[in-house]
Design an enzyme around this catalytic site. Structure first.
Site, PDB file in Angstrom:
ATOM      1  N   ALA A  29       0.836  -1.204   0.000  1.00 37.51           N
ATOM      2  CA  ALA A  29       0.000   0.000   0.000  1.00 37.51           C
ATOM      3  C   ALA A  29       0.866   1.247   0.000  1.00 37.51           C
ATOM      4  CB  ALA A  29      -0.908   0.013   1.226  1.00 37.51           C
ATOM      5  N   ASN A  30       0.263   2.362  -0.360  1.00 36.11           N
ATOM      6  CA  ASN A  30       0.898   3.666  -0.162  1.00 36.11           C
ATOM      7  C   ASN A  30       0.439   4.224   1.178  1.00 36.11           C
ATOM      8  OD1 ASN A  30       2.040   3.562  -2.684  1.00 36.11           O
ATOM      9  ND2 ASN A  30       0.760   5.161  -3.561  1.00 36.11           N
ATOM     10  N   ARG A  31       1.205   5.154   1.706  1.00 38.97           N
ATOM     11  CA  ARG A  31       0.837   5.811   2.947  1.00 38.97           C
ATOM     12  C   ARG A  31      -0.197   6.899   2.625  1.00 38.97           C
ATOM     13  NH1 ARG A  31       3.781   5.479   7.467  1.00 38.97           N
ATOM     14  NH2 ARG A  31       5.783   4.937   6.557  1.00 38.97           N
ATOM     15  N   SER A  32      -1.388   6.779   3.153  1.00 35.87           N
ATOM     16  CA  SER A  32      -2.427   7.789   2.915  1.00 35.87           C
ATOM     17  C   SER A  32      -3.503   7.654   3.971  1.00 35.87           C
ATOM     18  CB  SER A  32      -3.051   7.594   1.525  1.00 35.87           C
ATOM     19  OG  SER A  32      -4.214   8.392   1.397  1.00 35.87           O
ATOM     20  N   VAL A  96      -2.974   5.836  -5.143  1.00 37.40           N
ATOM     21  CA  VAL A  96      -3.149   4.506  -5.746  1.00 37.40           C
ATOM     22  C   VAL A  96      -1.791   3.811  -5.830  1.00 37.40           C
ATOM     23  CG1 VAL A  96      -3.986   3.290  -7.796  1.00 37.40           C
ATOM     24  CG2 VAL A  96      -5.048   5.463  -7.122  1.00 37.40           C
TER      25      VAL A  96
END
Ligand code: C5P
Length: 222
Positions: A29-32, A96
């Site tokens: 995942a990305n950090r968000s 994304v």
């Protein structure tokens, strides 16, 4: 409100990360946190828009008056966005994941054995660029975000052209002097990059950044 400046408009927002499975218990995942995207959806609803919020996995409450569609992966998000069209404006705030595991294991990968597993990645669809390149899908106003750690404005201007967006909203996500970061934080500093130039907004709480952006959207659609 039904007499707000965005009354009668459909605003589509993506927010949060995507999760790309590796096996049933692991993901990339990305950090968000999703906070900026949720704030934009909330602000658009306050100005009277019909709002569809396509949200990756986050733990935020749904803003009042917003229709929320929860998704996990980039491919799910792409399908949900396309199913929600047409829209007067799409604001793609989601972080994304660019890649996913090429093969997803059906059972949990085990630690026993000799070498750690090797992850082979494959590219995810670019949701924003996909809309930007397709005149049948493209909303009249298409907005992307660019989170960069360096050379923010140059990368944002490149991204605007490359993805066929009208605006790119650039934010610097490098650590600030205090060692903090906008990722997950309450404040944001953004620059709105359009074909005509750049508008720099002051550092503000994310909900005020959202209000400023949505007011500009209402002006542009007028
Ligand atoms: O290329 P980059 O990920 O920095 O671009 C960011 C912008 O593109 C954001 O608006 C993001 O929501 C969008 N994006 C997308 N689909 C992807 C990657 C990025 O819609 N696969």
């Amino acid at each position: 409100p039904e007499d707000g400046p965005l009354a009668g408009r459909h605003v589509l927002v993506t927010a949060g990360p995507t999760h790309e499975p590796i096996d049933p218990v692991r993901y990339i995942a990305n950090r968000s946190s999703g906070r900026q995207g949720f704030a934009i959806a909330a602000a658009a609803a306050r100005l009277g828009a019909r709002v569809t919020l396509v949200a990756g996995p986050v733990t935020l409450p749904t803003p009042p008056g917003v229709a929320r569609i929860d998704v996990e992966s980039a491919r799910d998000m792409n399908a949900a966005v396309r199913a929600a069209l047409p829209a007067d404006v799409a604001v793609m705030v989601a972080a994304v994941a660019d890649w996913r595991a090429k093969d997803v294991a059906g059972t949990k990968l085990k630690k026993r054995g000799s070498a750690p597993p090797v992850l082979v990645l494959t590219e995810n669809p670019d949701i924003l660029a996909g809309l930007g390149a397709d005149p049948h899908l493209r909303p009249p106003l298409l907005i992307g975000f660019a989170a960069e750690t360096d050379d923010v404005l140059r990368y944002a201007a490149d991204k605007r052209r490359r993805k066929g967006a009208d605006w790119i909203i650039a934010n610097d996500v490098s650590a600030d002097e205090a060692g903090g970061s906008v990722m997950g934080g309450a404040d944001n500093t953004v620059h709105i990059v359009t074909a005509d130039g750049v508008e720099h907004l002051p550092t503000m709480p994310k909900d005020q950044v959202a209000t400023a952006i949505v007011e500009r959207i209402a002006d542009a659609l007028r």
